[in-house]
Design an enzyme around this catalytic site. Structure first.
Site, PDB file in Angstrom:
ATOM      1  CB  SER A 251       6.293  67.760  44.954  1.00 33.83           C
ATOM      2  OG  SER A 251       5.966  66.390  44.842  1.00 33.83           O
ATOM      3  CE  LYS A 252      12.718  70.466  43.697  1.00 36.54           C
ATOM      4  NZ  LYS A 252      13.422  71.694  43.484  1.00 36.54           N
ATOM      5  NE  ARG A 253       9.259  64.004  47.908  1.00 37.15           N
ATOM      6  CZ  ARG A 253       8.372  63.417  48.692  1.00 37.15           C
ATOM      7  NH1 ARG A 253       8.406  62.119  48.869  1.00 37.15           N
ATOM      8  NH2 ARG A 253       7.457  64.129  49.314  1.00 37.15           N
ATOM      9  CG  ASN A 255       3.808  64.794  38.300  1.00 40.68           C
ATOM     10  OD1 ASN A 255       3.777  63.949  37.427  1.00 40.68           O
ATOM     11  ND2 ASN A 255       2.773  65.077  39.056  1.00 40.68           N
TER      12      ASN A 255
END
Ligand code: GLU
Length: 496
Positions: A251-253, A255
């Site tokens: 997840s962009k949170r 990585n």
């Protein structure tokens, strides 16, 4: 001799070019090359609200940057085009008509109010109650001809089990009672993913469907559609999901997931591609550094392991370092650096920003580090906003990240307008909002003008640094995120 292998990657152009797309493209491409087959790129843009041309351009561009190429696609055409689903609506409509005629699908005239009522009455998970399934075809034709809006649903057997094979998982079984009468044509005349993917994979001659694990639950519906049409099934191979270090879904949170970020942060395309090749797969020799060519010569899908490959940026950095040290003579590296950092376009934008702040030429270095860095060093005590506790600041920055995610125009004037709108909605001054952003993006309270600097850094790098600032401030708990999500929707409308 079997049929010629034909595989595809089918991204939806609804956001940043995602690592997962590159991962699937890589395995499809390598498999096609290995088997002397063809690799197709298809754009799945049937979601008219979320799809954008910019996103499509960015996806193609980032895959090309990685060194991947395809034999058929929207940019180069091919014998089975068009390769953009929005240009194939007539084909889908004909196929839906065929299902209506054979009684495998039906029009559903239920209003939104009625569907909501069933949901409240029966709970969110029960699905559609198949109310319109019993309408006679004559009656259905009459209502459609009279202009009543409808969607088309496929018929799912009320009971029994769906069985299908996944190349990596073997036989998979799912109870039909858990599957809904899926909508296949929306009221706007566009197909849903499920119909379009089956029709296209068949018409494009796709022999192996190699894609992400998140689609595995949809296969029973797809298999049913193949059966209704009387078509031969492709081989299904669902690649494992990429994971964060803590094993949760990438997840962009945790990585950065946008390919552009890695490009901006100074990773080499060949290293990133190589690293993606290590996700669930390894060379027979165990050597971790390999070229696309070597992967093409050695890939065997059956050898992919389902262990939940972890995308570990620290490991990617290490591999990237190996490429820099082992594959580049100093002159070649110099060229690479010039291309990445010292190119005319970038320098040309930075010079006017720093000029008013230079006393000597040597001041250049300190003033511009943030433009050439990946992360900047941050201390929680430097991240402040007047009258706000750290967790309140983290919440504001989170909403800013969400808002920036939706911002396509990343030029200084557009960012200026966005910050003004945000500060107004939060009831704070523009300065209150820009202050902590200076720190988050440059590591220092003073920097070159914020919006111009953000434009140079680019959306991906900006969001990654803001995200890090949020973590430095203590992060945001799951519960808090849900609340924030609501607050965000109330202030700015829905986000993806
Ligand atoms: N458009 C789907 C996606 O964005 C493709 C799924 C598939 O490969 O069937 O992931």
């Amino acid at each position: 001799m079997g049929r010629q292998v034909r595989v595809r990657v089918a991204p939806s152009p609804t956001g940043d070019p995602h690592l997962g797309t590159a991962y699937q493209a890589l395995f499809n491409c390598a498999f096609a090359r290995r088997r002397g087959g063809k690799f197709i790129l298809r754009i799945e843009d049937t979601d008219r609200v979320r799809s954008s041309e910019e996103s499509e351009v960015a996806i193609l561009e980032s895959l090309r940057w990685l060194g991947l190429s395809w034999d058929e696609g929207p940019d180069i055409g091919g014998p089975h085009g068009p390769y953009r689903q929005s240009e194939r609506t007539e084909i889908y409509r004909q196929h839906v008509d065929r299902l209506l005629e054979t009684g495998h699908a039906y029009r559903c005239f239920c209003t939104r109010e009625r569907l909501e009522e069933i949901r409240t009455r029966q709970g969110a998970d029960t699905g559609y109650d198949r109310h319109c399934r019993s309408i006679s075809s004559k009656e259905s034709d009459r209502r459609a001809a009279a202009g009543e809006p409808f969607v088309v649903r496929m018929k799912i057997p009320p009971e029994g089990q769906s069985l299908f094979q996944d190349l990596l998982r073997g036989e998979i079984c799912k109870e039909w009672s858990l599957v809904d009468d899926q909508i296949i044509l929306k009221s706007d005349g566009f197909p849903t993913y499920h119909l379009a993917v089956v029709v296209d994979d068949h018409l494009m001659g796709v022999t192996h469907v190699i894609r992400g694990e998140e689609w595995i639950n949809s296969v029973p519906k797809h298999v049913k559609l193949y059966e209704y049409f009387g078509w031969e099934l492709p081989v299904f191979c669902h690649l494992p999901l990429l994971r964060n270090r803590d094993k949760s879904k990438l997840s962009k949170r945790k990585n950065p997931t946008s390919i552009n970020y890695y490009r901006q942060a100074g990773y080499l395309p060949e290293a990133l591609l190589n690293y993606l090749g290590l996700m669930g797969w390894a060379m027979p020799t165990g050597e971790e550094k390999f070229t696309l060519e070597q992967m093409c010569q050695n890939l065997e899908l059956e050898k992919i392991s389902l262990g939940g490959p972890v995308f570990d940026v620290a490991k990617l950095r290490w591999l990237n370092g190996r490429y820099i040290r082992e594959d580049y003579a100093p002159e070649a590296l110099q060229e690479k650096l010039e291309e990445w950092a010292l190119n005319q376009e970038r320098i040309g934008k930075i010079v006017p920003l720093v000029q008013p702040r230079l006393e000597t030429l040597a001041d250049w270095g300190g003033l511009t580090t943030a433009f050439f860095a990946d992360e900047v060093s941050l201390a929680a005590e430097d991240l402040k906003m007047k009258g706000k506790k750290p967790e309140e600041l983290a919440a504001i920055l989170q909403m800013l990240v969400w808002r920036l995610e939706q911002q396509r125009d990343f030029t200084a004037p557009a960012l200026d307008a966005l910050f003004r709108e945000m500060s107004q909605k939060f009831g704070i001054t523009l300065r209150d909002l820009t202050g902590p952003c200076f720190v988050a993006l440059s590591g220092k309270p003073v920097w070159t003008p914020l919006f111009d600097s953000m434009e140079i850094l680019g959306s991906d790098m900006v969001r990654m640094r803001l995200q890090r600032a949020i973590e430095v401030l203590g992060g945001i708990s799951g519960k808090k995120r849900k609340e924030l999500d609501k607050q965000y929707t109330a202030l700015f409308g829905y986000r993806d």
